[in-house]
Design a protein around this motif. Structure first.
Motif, short mmCIF file in Angstrom:
data_model
loop_
_atom_site.label_atom_id
_atom_site.label_comp_id
_atom_site.label_asym_id
_atom_site.label_seq_id
_atom_site.Cartn_x
_atom_site.Cartn_y
_atom_site.Cartn_z
N PRO A 128 0.81 -1.22 0.00
CA PRO A 128 0.00 0.00 0.00
C PRO A 128 0.84 1.26 0.00
CG PRO A 128 -0.07 -1.06 2.15
CD PRO A 128 0.61 -2.02 1.23
N GLY A 129 1.99 1.23 0.67
CA GLY A 129 2.85 2.41 0.65
C GLY A 129 3.36 2.72 -0.74
N TRP A 130 3.74 1.70 -1.46
CA TRP A 130 4.21 1.85 -2.85
C TRP A 130 3.08 2.36 -3.73
CZ3 TRP A 130 7.45 -2.63 -5.43
CH2 TRP A 130 8.16 -2.12 -6.52
N ALA A 131 1.87 1.88 -3.49
CA ALA A 131 0.72 2.34 -4.28
C ALA A 131 0.49 3.84 -4.10
CB ALA A 131 -0.53 1.55 -3.88
N VAL A 132 0.55 4.31 -2.87
CA VAL A 132 0.38 5.74 -2.60
C VAL A 132 1.51 6.55 -3.25
CG1 VAL A 132 0.38 7.50 -0.79
CG2 VAL A 132 -0.93 5.40 -0.48
N LEU A 135 0.95 7.22 -6.82
CA LEU A 135 0.02 8.31 -7.12
C LEU A 135 0.78 9.61 -7.37
CD1 LEU A 135 -2.88 7.65 -4.57
CD2 LEU A 135 -2.86 7.19 -7.03
N GLY A 136 1.96 9.74 -6.75
CA GLY A 136 2.81 10.90 -7.02
C GLY A 136 3.27 10.92 -8.46
N CYS A 137 3.58 9.75 -9.02
CA CYS A 137 3.96 9.67 -10.44
C CYS A 137 2.78 10.10 -11.32
CB CYS A 137 4.39 8.25 -10.78
SG CYS A 137 5.82 7.65 -9.87
N TYR A 167 -1.49 3.37 -13.84
CA TYR A 167 -1.72 1.93 -13.93
C TYR A 167 -1.00 1.19 -12.81
CZ TYR A 167 -3.33 2.83 -18.74
OH TYR A 167 -4.00 3.29 -19.85
N ASP A 168 0.21 1.60 -12.52
CA ASP A 168 0.99 0.94 -11.48
C ASP A 168 0.31 1.07 -10.12
OD1 ASP A 168 3.28 -0.63 -11.88
OD2 ASP A 168 4.49 0.71 -10.65
N ALA A 169 -0.24 2.27 -9.85
CA ALA A 169 -0.95 2.49 -8.59
C ALA A 169 -2.17 1.58 -8.50
CB ALA A 169 -1.37 3.95 -8.47
N ILE A 170 -2.93 1.44 -9.59
CA ILE A 170 -4.11 0.58 -9.60
C ILE A 170 -3.71 -0.86 -9.30
CG2 ILE A 170 -5.90 -0.40 -11.07
CD1 ILE A 170 -6.05 2.25 -12.54
N VAL A 171 -2.65 -1.33 -9.94
CA VAL A 171 -2.18 -2.70 -9.73
C VAL A 171 -1.79 -2.92 -8.28
CG1 VAL A 171 -0.29 -4.30 -10.24
CG2 VAL A 171 -1.47 -3.13 -12.10
N LEU A 172 -1.04 -1.99 -7.71
CA LEU A 172 -0.56 -2.15 -6.34
C LEU A 172 -1.69 -2.08 -5.33
CD1 LEU A 172 2.74 -0.12 -6.69
CD2 LEU A 172 2.58 -2.50 -5.96
N PHE A 173 -2.69 -1.24 -5.55
CA PHE A 173 -3.85 -1.22 -4.66
C PHE A 173 -4.61 -2.55 -4.74
CE2 PHE A 173 -3.71 3.58 -4.68
CZ PHE A 173 -3.55 3.71 -3.31
#
Length: 267
Positions: A128-132, A135-137, A167-173
């Motif tokens: 979850p930390g990586w996903a957040v 979102l900065g990207c 897309y990366d954020a969606i995958v990680l969430f």
């Protein structure tokens, strides 16, 4: 299509806060908090994790910049001889992951702790930390993809494009939700981190083929693959090894139980 909007920076006295840094900092804080909470939940001592946090973040920032500089954009070395030390000027998330892994290997060995005891906690905090942070990207749109008419594309000034940060954020969430759904399953104890590595590697390897190649500032390719895609191969190897190997009993499960028999109250 998603409208293109570049989040503004904010002045805080002499400091300038841009949205990328804010989301990355929020992601790091969230990961650290969830990591310690999960360790407590599993009956592990969370204090080593608090001590590790500073070293993990520092190594992640440094290696993240070095991977960005030496593998993604080596042309930036011509900017200044001190570019190697300007860790805030370009970061690779895979480089940050590498730095965090190396810091963890050294730290846990020096402290004479078993990393595997804390592996599930790392998975449930890092995802979850990586996903957040991703979102900065998305907030600064620094990972533009190829031109497309996909409904989740972003309306970049030069055309509708995939936004790989989004897309990366969606995958990680999504992976985060799966990990939390599986965390209490006995068969998954000690296997959440390999599962995270395997799922993320598969998605990231695929998504990197959507990265733009028609812009002036694009990621380097080596034999047609990005540096992250080579890193994904290592994550797949670790993920398969971690899921298939026999799990040793954790430290929390080896704690002696209370003796059976008569219990006298203190007087």
């Amino acid at each position: 299509m998603i409208p293109y909007w570049h989040a503004p920076s904010f002045k805080l006295g002499p400091l300038e806060l841009n949205p990328f840094n804010v989301f990355v900092a929020a992601g790091i804080l969230l990961a650290a908090r969830l990591l310690t909470k999960q360790a407590e939940r599993e009956g592990l001592d969370p204090n080593p994790l608090a001590d590790f946090a500073m070293w993990g973040v520092a190594a992640g920032m440094l290696f993240g910049h070095w991977v960005h500089l030496f593998f993604y954009h080596p042309e930036e070395m011509s900017k200044s001889p001190f570019q190697i030390l300007r860790f805030w000027d370009g970061l690779s998330s895979f480089g940050g992951l590498l730095g965090g892994i190396l810091a963890a290997v050294v730290f846990f060995r020096v402290k004479k702790l078993r990393f595997n005891d804390y592996a599930d906690s790392f998975a449930l905090g890092v995802a979850p930390g990586w996903a957040v942070a991703r979102l900065g990207c998305f907030a600064v749109h620094d990972h533009p993809g190829k031109l497309t008419d996909f409904f989740l594309a972003v309306q970049f000034p030069n055309g509708n494009r995939h936004d790989l940060g989004f897309y990366d954020a969606i995958v990680l969430f999504a992976i985060t939700g799966l990990l939390y759904a599986l965390r209490d399953m006995p068969k998954m104890k000690g296997r959440l981190l390999p599962l995270l590595a395997l799922l993320y590697a598969a998605s990231r390897f695929s998504l990197d083929f959507l990265r733009a190649t028609d812009l002036s500032y694009v990621d380097a390719r080596y034999f047609g693959l990005t540096p992250a895609q080579y890193g994904c191969l290592l994550l797949v190897a670790y993920g398969l090894w971690g899921l298939l190997r026999k799990q040793a009993p954790s430290a929390s499960s080896q704690k002696p139980s209370a003796p059976q028999g008569r219990v006298e109250t203190a007087r």
